[in-house]
Motif scaffolding. Sequence first.
Motif: not given
Length: 323
Positions: A99, A102-104, A107, A117
């Motif tokens: 997770e 994924h968030q990085n 960004s 992505r």
Amino acid sequence: MNTYLETAADVYKQAALKPDIGLCCTTSPIWQLPGLSIPRIMQEMNYGCGSTVHPRDLVHQPTILYVGVGGGMEVLQFSYFSRKKGGVIGLDVVDEMLEACHQNLLSAEKENSWFSRDFVDLRKGTALELPIEDNSVDVAAQNCLFNIFTPEDLQKALKEMYRVLKPHGRLVLSDPITEDPMPDSLKQDERLRALCLSGSLSLADYLRMITDAGFGTVEVRAKRPYRILAPGQYKTDQLIVLESVEVCAIKDPMPEDGPCIFTGKAAIYFGQEEYFDDHKGHVLMPNQPLAICDKTAGALANLGRNDIFISDSTYFYDGGGCC
């Protein structure tokens, strides 16, 4: 899951929830490439002990597998050379790390106009049983992960990497090694193993496990100081020096006379003839160093000639030469 693997998962769960800048000590710079911007959070979660894949390994839009995604920095860097949907497969066993990665990557998508992505396919899974098809990956890599495994599990992980690689595909590894005896008190310390310290093998044992998995060509690309386990700080009576080694194992057919392992040796002919030919594929021109594998170095040394110089291992091999 073995208890030592549960300990490792917990260590990296915590490192995902709160970046631990001091968790590892990487010794190689972040890639500096035109248009590539690495989010700061990725840099803070750069957990490894050296470099893995070199840009020269990433030609012709390869499919790349990276095991142990960390903060996502390396999968982002790999995507720079494989700009296609699912071109990079990132695998991790820790939900929180997946997770965070994924968030990085979201960004990174905002900071890099070229990056999408969906270039990175994040999957949950273990290196001991890869959720990847046979012969489907051009390049596979791991950074300071396999050092966590016991020798039995390391053997499984290497065979799994061999299975998923295409013929002539490359497995690029970075792990700590040591030539000093590792006491059982440290080997059995699950947290130290999770931190990639007490599972260190000797270089010879490490390379032997790689070739036992079937890899016919192995390149030792770099070897450098990494950490010290000192008496009084760890449960050891002797100073233990850890080094970081970077290795590329190629899924070439295994030669009949054994694997070709390059450790940075070279041969130089300085005789009176126009050249020296051993009639086994090695032609030495006068005073022109030729990179050779350790097997060839031994064969040339056994000729007993006094006009061929064979260097010691430099533990730096950058391609070229012959086996």
